[in-house]
Design a protein around this motif. Structure first.
Motif, short mmCIF file in Angstrom:
data_model
loop_
_atom_site.label_atom_id
_atom_site.label_comp_id
_atom_site.label_asym_id
_atom_site.label_seq_id
_atom_site.Cartn_x
_atom_site.Cartn_y
_atom_site.Cartn_z
N LEU A 7 0.81 -1.21 0.00
CA LEU A 7 0.00 0.00 0.00
C LEU A 7 0.85 1.26 0.00
O LEU A 7 0.46 2.28 -0.56
CB LEU A 7 -0.92 0.00 1.23
N SER A 8 2.02 1.20 0.62
CA SER A 8 2.84 2.39 0.81
C SER A 8 3.60 2.82 -0.44
O SER A 8 4.26 3.85 -0.43
CB SER A 8 3.82 2.19 1.97
N CYS B 32 -10.35 -4.09 1.85
CA CYS B 32 -10.46 -4.12 3.30
C CYS B 32 -9.20 -4.74 3.90
O CYS B 32 -8.47 -5.44 3.22
CB CYS B 32 -11.73 -4.85 3.71
N ILE B 33 -9.02 -4.49 5.18
CA ILE B 33 -7.86 -5.03 5.90
C ILE B 33 -7.87 -6.55 5.89
O ILE B 33 -6.83 -7.19 5.74
CB ILE B 33 -7.84 -4.48 7.35
N THR B 34 -9.03 -7.16 6.03
CA THR B 34 -9.11 -8.62 6.11
C THR B 34 -8.59 -9.28 4.84
O THR B 34 -7.77 -10.20 4.90
CB THR B 34 -10.55 -9.06 6.40
N LEU B 35 -9.05 -8.82 3.69
CA LEU B 35 -8.59 -9.41 2.42
C LEU B 35 -7.12 -9.09 2.18
O LEU B 35 -6.37 -9.91 1.66
CB LEU B 35 -9.46 -8.91 1.27
N TRP B 36 -6.69 -7.91 2.57
CA TRP B 36 -5.29 -7.50 2.44
C TRP B 36 -4.39 -8.37 3.32
O TRP B 36 -3.37 -8.89 2.87
CB TRP B 36 -5.17 -6.02 2.80
N LEU B 37 -4.78 -8.55 4.59
CA LEU B 37 -4.00 -9.35 5.52
C LEU B 37 -3.92 -10.81 5.06
O LEU B 37 -2.91 -11.48 5.24
CB LEU B 37 -4.60 -9.25 6.92
N ASN B 38 -4.98 -11.27 4.45
CA ASN B 38 -5.04 -12.61 3.88
C ASN B 38 -3.89 -12.84 2.90
O ASN B 38 -3.32 -13.93 2.84
CB ASN B 38 -6.40 -12.77 3.19
N GLU C 269 3.44 -20.38 7.29
CA GLU C 269 3.03 -20.44 8.70
C GLU C 269 3.74 -19.40 9.56
O GLU C 269 3.65 -19.45 10.79
CB GLU C 269 3.26 -21.85 9.24
N ASP C 270 4.42 -18.44 8.94
CA ASP C 270 5.14 -17.42 9.69
C ASP C 270 4.22 -16.22 9.97
O ASP C 270 4.26 -15.20 9.29
CB ASP C 270 6.39 -16.98 8.92
N ASP C 271 3.36 -16.39 10.99
CA ASP C 271 2.39 -15.35 11.32
C ASP C 271 3.06 -14.08 11.87
O ASP C 271 2.54 -12.98 11.67
CB ASP C 271 1.37 -15.89 12.33
N ILE C 272 4.18 -14.22 12.53
CA ILE C 272 4.91 -13.05 13.03
C ILE C 272 5.40 -12.21 11.86
O ILE C 272 5.29 -10.98 11.87
CB ILE C 272 6.10 -13.48 13.94
N GLU D 21 5.08 -7.38 8.63
CA GLU D 21 5.00 -6.75 7.30
C GLU D 21 3.75 -5.88 7.18
O GLU D 21 3.81 -4.77 6.65
CB GLU D 21 5.00 -7.82 6.20
N ALA D 22 2.64 -6.38 7.70
CA ALA D 22 1.40 -5.60 7.64
C ALA D 22 1.51 -4.33 8.47
O ALA D 22 1.14 -3.24 8.02
CB ALA D 22 0.22 -6.46 8.11
N GLN D 23 2.03 -4.44 9.68
CA GLN D 23 2.18 -3.26 10.53
C GLN D 23 3.12 -2.24 9.90
O GLN D 23 2.86 -1.03 9.97
CB GLN D 23 2.68 -3.66 11.92
N SER D 24 4.19 -2.69 9.29
CA SER D 24 5.13 -1.79 8.63
C SER D 24 4.45 -1.02 7.50
O SER D 24 4.61 0.20 7.37
CB SER D 24 6.33 -2.58 8.11
N GLU D 25 3.69 -1.73 6.67
CA GLU D 25 2.96 -1.06 5.58
C GLU D 25 1.97 -0.04 6.13
O GLU D 25 1.86 1.07 5.62
CB GLU D 25 2.23 -2.09 4.71
#
Length: 170
Positions: free
Chosen positions: A65-66, A79-85, A93-96, A101-105
């Motif tokens: 996004l940035s 939406c955030i849900t589809l983006w986070l998906n 399996e690397d949820d961290i 990455e999501a928080q940084s964006e």
């Protein structure tokens, strides 16, 4: 300004958000984050586009996004849900890693001088998932929603098409 709009699936979040953006600007930007998974999903996307009409400038961006400049604009991020998906499935399996990455964006876009109307799903309202993948995603979604809500100036919960203001610091 950051205004987070949350609620269950099919609660009326997107339509509420679209009307809100149109009340704030004559030059709305729609930041679409969904990948096209199948024909049914494509039809839903096309239905959204038709509802919005030609007044909207649409930016389609699955993850980064940035990389766009939103200076001085009013943007509907849906939406955030589809983006986070997209992060969730790209990172295995690397949820961290997905969360970081999501928080940084989001940090990068929220630091731009503009107004954000952000739509997300409140997945925890739908019960406890039976499978491990769905549970992991619910946990990730809940964490990012809390993170955004803390930064948001306004948080609105949509229930059956009715907005309920949860937070307003303006």
């Amino acid at each position: 300004m950051i205004h987070l709009i949350t609620g269950g699936q099919r609660s009326g979040k997107s339509q509420f958000a679209e009307n809100l953006v149109l009340s704030l600007t004559n030059h709305p930007i729609y930041l679409a984050t969904s990948r096209v998974w199948d024909e049914d999903h494509l039809r839903r996307i096309e239905k959204h586009k038709l509802r919005r009409g030609n007044q909207w400038v649409t930016i389609e961006e699955e993850k980064f996004l940035s990389k766009h400049n939103y200076l001085g604009k009013v943007i509907l991020l849906d939406c955030i849900t589809l983006w986070l998906n997209n992060f969730f499935f790209d990172n295995g399996e690397d949820d961290i890693k997905s969360l970081n990455e999501a928080q940084s964006e989001l940090e990068n876009i929220f630091n731009q001088e503009c107004d954000w109307i952000v739509v997300t799903n409140e997945l925890g309202l739908g019960g406890h998932p039976e499978n491990k993948i769905a549970m992991r995603f619910n946990d990730l979604q809940g964490t990012i929603n809390q993170w955004i809500a803390q930064r948001a100036d306004i948080v609105t919960l949509i229930i059956s098409g009715i907005p309920v203001e949860i937070k307003n610091t303006l």
